[in-house]
Design an enzyme around this catalytic site. Sequence first.
Site, PDB file in Angstrom:
ATOM      1  NE  ARG A  58     -52.508   0.189  52.893  1.00  0.00           N
ATOM      2  CZ  ARG A  58     -51.166  -0.258  52.444  1.00  0.00           C
ATOM      3  NH1 ARG A  58     -50.078   0.264  51.827  1.00  0.00           N
ATOM      4  NH2 ARG A  58     -50.917  -1.741  52.578  1.00  0.00           N
ATOM      5  CD  GLU A  95     -49.230 -10.016  50.214  1.00  0.00           C
ATOM      6  OE1 GLU A  95     -50.560  -9.431  50.313  1.00  0.00           O
ATOM      7  OE2 GLU A  95     -48.495 -10.240  51.389  1.00  0.00           O
TER       8      GLU A  95
END
Length: 175
Positions: A58, A95
């Site tokens: 992105r 994460e």
Amino acid sequence: MDIKKHIRSIPDYPKKGILFRDITTLIKNSEAFKYTNDKIVEIAKKIDFDKVAAIESRGFVFASTVSYLLNKPFILLRKKNKLPADVHSVDFELEYGKATIEVHKDSIKKNEKILVIDDLIATGGTAEAAAKLIEISGGEVAGFIFVINLFDLPGNNLLKKKGYKTESLIEFPGH
């Protein structure tokens, strides 16, 4: 323009407990996308840098505009085994798992200042890995620009504690 209105939030993606901030709703709106890119370019113009780098995937969306409009070379920081020539690699924690990013060894010359652009800063693992890639390549991190800072996650503070300059257009909680 309030670009926050153009960010979709998806709970429990890619795993339970993660609130994913989706930029696809921002980039499909031409006015919001143009405004966002204009703001990133405005910030980039105030930074002394030689090349712009983006983190897959992105980050590519926004960094290519900076590269084009400011006439700066564009460096791809890609996932493992996506670049065809000799690479430097850095492993890091996300994460929701582990990952590796790479850069071509010939992308960065000694002492070049590299501006890193990505869509979002969360825990900081990917951004920190990007900084390590730049530094092991002989370059210097000129700074980071993110569209979104998840302010209650440690990423932005982690980068600042390490002495990196960071800028973000908007902030959201991470959970």
